[in-house]
Design an enzyme around this catalytic site. Structure first.
Site, PDB file in Angstrom:
ATOM      1  N   GLY A  36     -10.677   3.718   1.130  1.00 17.17           N
ATOM      2  CA  GLY A  36     -10.793   2.222   0.268  1.00 17.17           C
ATOM      3  C   GLY A  36     -10.880   1.823  -0.399  1.00 17.17           C
ATOM      4  N   SER A  37     -10.766   3.414  -1.631  1.00 15.28           N
ATOM      5  CA  SER A  37     -10.792   3.445  -2.925  1.00 15.28           C
ATOM      6  C   SER A  37      -9.546   3.616  -3.468  1.00 15.28           C
ATOM      7  CB  SER A  37     -11.553   5.071  -3.330  1.00 15.28           C
ATOM      8  OG  SER A  37     -11.194   6.204  -2.425  1.00 15.28           O
ATOM      9  N   TYR A 165       4.456  14.644   6.778  1.00 19.25           N
ATOM     10  CA  TYR A 165       3.780  13.268   6.240  1.00 19.25           C
ATOM     11  C   TYR A 165       4.322  12.376   7.578  1.00 19.25           C
ATOM     12  CZ  TYR A 165       3.174   8.672   4.636  1.00 19.25           C
ATOM     13  OH  TYR A 165       2.518   7.937   4.144  1.00 19.25           O
ATOM     14  N   LYS A 169       2.876  10.555  10.365  1.00 17.60           N
ATOM     15  CA  LYS A 169       2.454   9.637  10.876  1.00 17.60           C
ATOM     16  C   LYS A 169       2.781   9.012  11.888  1.00 17.60           C
ATOM     17  CE  LYS A 169       0.691   7.498   7.259  1.00 17.60           C
ATOM     18  NZ  LYS A 169      -1.190   6.779   7.065  1.00 17.60           N
ATOM     19  N   PRO A 192       4.424  -0.344   6.654  1.00 18.18           N
ATOM     20  CA  PRO A 192       4.550  -1.534   5.411  1.00 18.18           C
ATOM     21  C   PRO A 192       6.058  -0.321   5.198  1.00 18.18           C
ATOM     22  CG  PRO A 192       2.036  -0.816   4.901  1.00 18.18           C
ATOM     23  CD  PRO A 192       2.774  -0.229   5.826  1.00 18.18           C
ATOM     24  N   VAL A 195       4.827   0.371  -1.644  1.00 16.33           N
ATOM     25  CA  VAL A 195       3.994  -0.140  -2.280  1.00 16.33           C
ATOM     26  C   VAL A 195       3.242   0.176  -3.617  1.00 16.33           C
ATOM     27  CG1 VAL A 195       0.952  -0.934  -2.021  1.00 16.33           C
ATOM     28  CG2 VAL A 195       2.185   0.443   0.334  1.00 16.33           C
ATOM     29  N   HIS A 208       4.358   8.136  -6.379  1.00 15.29           N
ATOM     30  CA  HIS A 208       5.384   7.168  -5.723  1.00 15.29           C
ATOM     31  C   HIS A 208       7.053   6.577  -6.809  1.00 15.29           C
ATOM     32  CE1 HIS A 208       3.282   6.805  -2.461  1.00 15.29           C
ATOM     33  NE2 HIS A 208       4.024   7.014  -1.738  1.00 15.29           N
ATOM     34  N   ASP A 299      17.262  12.730  -4.932  1.00 17.92           N
ATOM     35  CA  ASP A 299      17.531  11.186  -4.659  1.00 17.92           C
ATOM     36  C   ASP A 299      15.888  11.220  -3.020  1.00 17.92           C
ATOM     37  OD1 ASP A 299      18.887   9.941  -6.606  1.00 17.92           O
ATOM     38  OD2 ASP A 299      20.437   9.951  -5.206  1.00 17.92           O
TER      39      ASP A 299
END
Ligand SMILES: NC(=O)c1ccc[n+]([C@@H]2O[C@H](COP(=O)([O-])OP(=O)(O)OC[C@H]3O[C@@H](n4cnc5c(N)ncnc54)[C@H](OP(=O)(O)O)[C@@H]3O)[C@@H](O)[C@H]2O)c1
Length: 343
Positions: A36-37, A165, A169, A192, A195, A208, A299
């Site tokens: 949540g942070s 990762y 996921k 998503p 982001v 990112h 890339d």
């Protein structure tokens, strides 16, 4: 199959039909948000606050790693037993950009596998009726047809840069199907695209692409140096503003009743090249210097164009914040909060 599974159209030995209804929950909805942070968690906090603390009958709690290390099962159980959530938005994860992924694939794999297994199992144990976890479009197969859609997650190996990762996921989707099949749990996930927004991680090395570019352009401007963009600038990405994503998360939590995941993305026509993104950062920050491309840097995946057709079938009128406006607001936030921003 249990009664609820049969009601949901599930029959053993058949391909799962995962359209379900979370009809058996009454009483207050206690929502716990893991992670949540972070970037997405803070955006959800913002929208819930805008709604006056959520809808009537909802209670919201936002966790950070200070409340519990979710890599540890005992800490996860303890924090879930303390808050007794009925619903969970599960965002906590080890997250990072291309270059951090390439360095520590093992850590991404192990940390995320532990966190996800602990969160979903502890949720099941305390009787959570709905969990919305978070996948990402960067976990899809590297070699694929476009646009990517929700049915293609497991169709082939992910890009080699972030396989740790990506596989961790992907296993959330396996968890969700198995919790449904074995326990009738309605745990789902959203997917998503990239982001960005306030409270992002603006680390140049580990973050990112967009927050990294914003930070680099900010420093280049201050020092009167060129902005060095890593890579050729040709790869293409779809970016979603964290506040738009937060609104969509709330809709998924309250209204979306499938176990199968849903892509949350702007349209295919809104995909931009890294060069276009860099130009937009330059414009948003009013950067006056030269922009150069360091083609000795990787890339990453060339593109991962995702279809938002499923989302639009549910929400045909959802309006995304225009990219340039969202980027300007993010740059303004970064400049105003430079001293305290994560970087
Ligand atoms: N950012 C993107 O472009 C993007 C794209 C697609 C999907 N996603 C997904 O969206 C979710 C949220 O990402 P984000 O960008 O908001 O990440 P973020 O800003 O890095 O935040 C990560 C959150 O996870 C918490 N966390 C990390 N390790 C933890 C642990 N061991 N125990 C408990 N909490 C832990 C952090 O707590 P602290 O603040 O205390 O460290 C923080 O609240 C993730 O699941 C991510 O995979 C992100």
């Amino acid at each position: 199959a249990t009664e609820s599974q049969e009601a949901a159209g599930f029959h053993p030995n058949q391909k799962l039909k995962l359209v379900i209804s979370v009809g058996d929950h009454s009483g207050p909805m206690r929502v716990l948000v893991t992670g949540g942070s972070g970037l997405v968690g803070r955006a959800i906090q913002h929208i819930v606050k805008e709604e006056g603390g959520g809808k009537e009958g909802e209670e919201w709690t936002f966790l950070s790693s200070k409340d519990a290390n979710l890599m540890n099962m005992e800490e996860t159980r303890a924090v879930f037993q303390k808050h007794r959530p009925t619903h969970i938005i599960h965002l906590a994860a080890m997250v990072g950009g291309l270059f951090k992924n390439m360095r520590v694939n093992l850590d991404f794999w192990r940390n995320n596998i532990y966190i996800n297994d602990n969160v979903l199992q502890a949720a099941h144990e305390v009787g959570v009726v709905k969990v919305v976890s978070c996948l990402s479009t960067c976990i899809f197969p590297d070699k694929t047809t476009y646009p990517i859609d929700e049915t293609m997650i497991h169709n082939g190996p992910p890009h080699e840069s972030n396989f740790g990762y990506a596989y961790a996921k992907r296993m959330i989707d396996v968890h969700n199907r198995a919790y449904f099949q074995q326990h009738g749990r309605y745990y789902t996930a959203v997917i998503p695209t990239n982001v960005f927004g306030p409270h992002d991680n603006f680390s140049i090395e580990d973050g990112h692409v967009l927050p990294g570019l914003i930070h680099k352009a900010y420093i280049a401007q201050k020092e009167g140096k060129p902005l060095v963009v890593w890579g050729s600038g040709t790869p293409r990405r779809q970016f979603i503003y964290s506040l738009d994503l937060a609104r969509l998360f709330l809709w998924v939590l309250r209204e979306y009743n499938e176990v199968e995941p849903i892509i949350l993305s702007v349209g295919e026509e809104d995909e931009v090249s890294i060069k276009e993104a860099a130009d937009a950062v330059v414009a948003a920050l009013g950067f006056k210097g030269e922009v150069v491309y360091d083609t000795s840097k990787a890339d990453g995946q060339f593109k991962k164009t995702a279809s938002n057709a499923k989302l639009l079938r549910y929400l045909p009128n959802f309006s995304f914040t225009p990219f340039n406006k969202a980027l300007k607001d993010t740059c303004d936030w970064f400049v105003a909060n430079y001293d305290t921003a994560r970087k």
